[in-house]
Design a protein around this motif. Structure first.
Motif, PDB file in Angstrom:
ATOM      1  N   ILE A  31       0.866  -1.192   0.000  1.00 28.38           N
ATOM      2  CA  ILE A  31       0.000   0.000   0.000  1.00 28.38           C
ATOM      3  C   ILE A  31       0.906   1.247   0.000  1.00 28.38           C
ATOM      4  O   ILE A  31       1.161   1.853   1.053  1.00 28.38           O
ATOM      5  CB  ILE A  31      -0.944   0.029   1.229  1.00 28.38           C
ATOM      6  N   PRO A  32       1.395   1.655  -1.168  1.00 22.46           N
ATOM      7  CA  PRO A  32       2.328   2.806  -1.247  1.00 22.46           C
ATOM      8  C   PRO A  32       1.770   4.085  -0.639  1.00 22.46           C
ATOM      9  O   PRO A  32       2.532   4.933  -0.171  1.00 22.46           O
ATOM     10  CB  PRO A  32       2.547   2.965  -2.757  1.00 22.46           C
TER      11      PRO A  32
ATOM     12  N   LYS B 162      -4.685   7.521   7.403  1.00 19.09           N
ATOM     13  CA  LYS B 162      -3.866   6.306   7.461  1.00 19.09           C
ATOM     14  C   LYS B 162      -4.629   5.165   8.141  1.00 19.09           C
ATOM     15  O   LYS B 162      -4.643   4.031   7.632  1.00 19.09           O
ATOM     16  CB  LYS B 162      -2.576   6.612   8.237  1.00 19.09           C
ATOM     17  N   LYS B 163      -5.286   5.470   9.244  1.00 17.26           N
ATOM     18  CA  LYS B 163      -6.071   4.475   9.965  1.00 17.26           C
ATOM     19  C   LYS B 163      -7.186   3.930   9.082  1.00 17.26           C
ATOM     20  O   LYS B 163      -7.416   2.712   9.020  1.00 17.26           O
ATOM     21  CB  LYS B 163      -6.653   5.110  11.239  1.00 17.26           C
TER      22      LYS B 163
ATOM     23  N   GLU C 299      -3.268  15.135  12.677  1.00 16.99           N
ATOM     24  CA  GLU C 299      -4.455  14.370  13.076  1.00 16.99           C
ATOM     25  C   GLU C 299      -5.225  13.885  11.846  1.00 16.99           C
ATOM     26  O   GLU C 299      -5.710  12.750  11.802  1.00 16.99           O
ATOM     27  CB  GLU C 299      -5.360  15.228  13.962  1.00 16.99           C
ATOM     28  N   SER C 300      -5.321  14.770  10.831  1.00 20.16           N
ATOM     29  CA  SER C 300      -6.023  14.404   9.601  1.00 20.16           C
ATOM     30  C   SER C 300      -5.292  13.284   8.867  1.00 20.16           C
ATOM     31  O   SER C 300      -5.910  12.326   8.378  1.00 20.16           O
ATOM     32  CB  SER C 300      -6.140  15.636   8.696  1.00 20.16           C
ATOM     33  N   LEU C 301      -3.957  13.377   8.827  1.00 22.66           N
ATOM     34  CA  LEU C 301      -3.159  12.348   8.151  1.00 22.66           C
ATOM     35  C   LEU C 301      -3.247  11.011   8.891  1.00 22.66           C
ATOM     36  O   LEU C 301      -3.356   9.949   8.278  1.00 22.66           O
ATOM     37  CB  LEU C 301      -1.698  12.795   8.064  1.00 22.66           C
ATOM     38  N   ALA C 302      -3.205  11.078  10.217  1.00 22.10           N
ATOM     39  CA  ALA C 302      -3.287   9.865  11.031  1.00 22.10           C
ATOM     40  C   ALA C 302      -4.627   9.161  10.828  1.00 22.10           C
ATOM     41  O   ALA C 302      -4.700   7.934  10.746  1.00 22.10           O
ATOM     42  CB  ALA C 302      -3.080  10.207  12.501  1.00 22.10           C
ATOM     43  N   LYS C 303      -5.718   9.976  10.727  1.00 18.49           N
ATOM     44  CA  LYS C 303      -7.046   9.404  10.506  1.00 18.49           C
ATOM     45  C   LYS C 303      -7.128   8.753   9.132  1.00 18.49           C
ATOM     46  O   LYS C 303      -7.690   7.655   8.972  1.00 18.49           O
ATOM     47  CB  LYS C 303      -8.122  10.477  10.652  1.00 18.49           C
TER      48      LYS C 303
ATOM     49  N   ALA D  86       3.522   7.241   1.654  1.00 15.97           N
ATOM     50  CA  ALA D  86       3.420   8.672   1.340  1.00 15.97           C
ATOM     51  C   ALA D  86       2.870   9.445   2.532  1.00 15.97           C
ATOM     52  O   ALA D  86       3.337  10.542   2.858  1.00 15.97           O
ATOM     53  CB  ALA D  86       2.525   8.863   0.117  1.00 15.97           C
ATOM     54  N   ILE D  87       1.859   8.866   3.204  1.00 18.65           N
ATOM     55  CA  ILE D  87       1.267   9.534   4.378  1.00 18.65           C
ATOM     56  C   ILE D  87       2.302   9.646   5.490  1.00 18.65           C
ATOM     57  O   ILE D  87       2.434  10.696   6.145  1.00 18.65           O
ATOM     58  CB  ILE D  87       0.022   8.766   4.869  1.00 18.65           C
ATOM     59  N   ASP D  88       3.065   8.558   5.754  1.00 17.59           N
ATOM     60  CA  ASP D  88       4.085   8.592   6.806  1.00 17.59           C
ATOM     61  C   ASP D  88       5.148   9.652   6.510  1.00 17.59           C
ATOM     62  O   ASP D  88       5.628  10.352   7.412  1.00 17.59           O
ATOM     63  CB  ASP D  88       4.746   7.215   6.947  1.00 17.59           C
ATOM     64  N   GLU D  89       5.531   9.763   5.249  1.00 20.14           N
ATOM     65  CA  GLU D  89       6.515  10.786   4.864  1.00 20.14           C
ATOM     66  C   GLU D  89       5.953  12.185   5.081  1.00 20.14           C
ATOM     67  O   GLU D  89       6.658  13.096   5.523  1.00 20.14           O
ATOM     68  CB  GLU D  89       6.925  10.588   3.401  1.00 20.14           C
TER      69      GLU D  89
END
Length: 328
Positions: free
Chosen positions: A35-36, A81-82, A75-79, A40-43
């Protein structure tokens, strides 16, 4: 326990942490490949985190606004990703470090520097391994328990056969294990002749609770008095080990005192046995006592207050039947 053994245990904890992080990195690589978008989200989270750090360090008028926007973005990126993980049937904590012990995060120590219960038990387990008790528990446990070795014959004017009696004992011990965490002053006293399974049953209970993460100390009454004498009279050069052994008698989740009554009995013995039993009762710690003596004989050997504390706060279970000789 010798200092080098403790160092070996702490080194083992370091290897645990290294392995925890290694396994997490392996899972991360697997997810990044499949899941690339997660990579990208982690970066992006890392980049936002860097901007947040800079904003905190810089003394600018817009600092509060930058911090707010960075936190909102993270917070938006973490959501997101989840949500992606869950959409792909992957637990949301899959990319987090998985510790064997979440209380200390595999460091062995809690906040403030106190030993975690897992480290205390690891030290105790090492002592067991050194004394071959670990080998014994591998054989003497509920998985290997054979009810068929007990006779169905009712003898000597008893109401139950040895097998029926053992079924009753098993039921009581099962409840003891199941309800172990309850503060109910539920303690056990096993009595009966040698070769009837008292020590085997103690080992079964010890193994079951050790497997659940409880701290269990299993000692003969003779060895307990050695620990007490070393602590009180400093007979051993290593006072730190003496202090630890003594403290464990009171602090462990379960203390099993085997062969009570075989030790040399005097006023010191009686007073120390009472102190251990009474202190553990007051603090809600569980105790199992095993003895070859009848309860009335215990009353003759120990002080009345010791005996009354045992009788009043212990479930008394008699082992009877033919000598099985399975404790040797």
């Amino acid at each position: 326990m010798k200092e080098e053994k403790v160092r070996d245990i702490l080194l083992k904890y370091q290897r645990k942490r290294d392995n925890d992080e290694y396994e997490m990195e392996k899972r991360k690589e697997q997810i990044y490949e499949s899941i690339p978008e997660i990579k990208a989200i982690d970066e992006e989270i890392s980049s936002v985190g860097l901007n947040l750090t800079k904003a905190v360090l810089q003394n600018t008028n817009a600092k509060e606004e930058i911090v707010y926007k960075c936190k909102e973005a993270m917070e938006s990126l973490a959501k997101r990703k989840k949500d992606i993980l869950l959409e792909n049937g992957i637990p949301e904590d899959y990319l987090e470090v998985k510790y064997e012990c979440n209380k200390c995060k595999d460091t062995g120590f809690l906040e403030g520097g106190k030993k975690c219960s897992c480290l205390k038990q690891e030290i105790i387990n090492e002592a067991y391994r050194m004394s071959n008790l670990n080998r014994i528990l591998d054989k003497e446990n509920f998985d290997n328990f054979d009810l068929n070795i007990f006779s169905d014959e009712i003898k000597n004017g008893r109401k139950l056969s040895p097998r029926q009696n053992m079924l009753k004992i098993l039921s009581v011990c099962d409840s003891f294990i199941t309800d172990f965490s309850q503060d109910d002053n539920y303690n056990l006293l096993f009595h009966g002749s040698t070769g009837l399974g008292k020590t085997y049953m103690c080992n079964c209970i010890a193994k079951a609770l050790l497997d659940q993460g409880y701290i269990v100390i299993y000692q003969t009454s003779f060895r307990i008095l050695e620990i007490l004498e070393n602590y009180k009279f400093r007979k051993d050069d290593d006072s730190r080990i003496n202090d630890e052994n003594y403290k464990n008698l009171f602090d462990c989740d379960l203390l099993i005192i085997d062969d009570l009554g075989t030790e040399f009995n005097n006023s010191f013995t009686s007073g120390e046995i009472f102190n251990i039993v009474n202190t553990r009762l007051i603090s809600g710690k569980k105790t199992i006592i095993s003895t070859n003596l009848e309860p009335i004989k215990l009353a003759e050997l120990y002080s009345q207050r010791t005996f009354s504390r045992i009788i009043g706060n212990f479930r008394i279970l008699e082992f009877f039947g033919d000598d099985l000789r399975w404790e040797s």
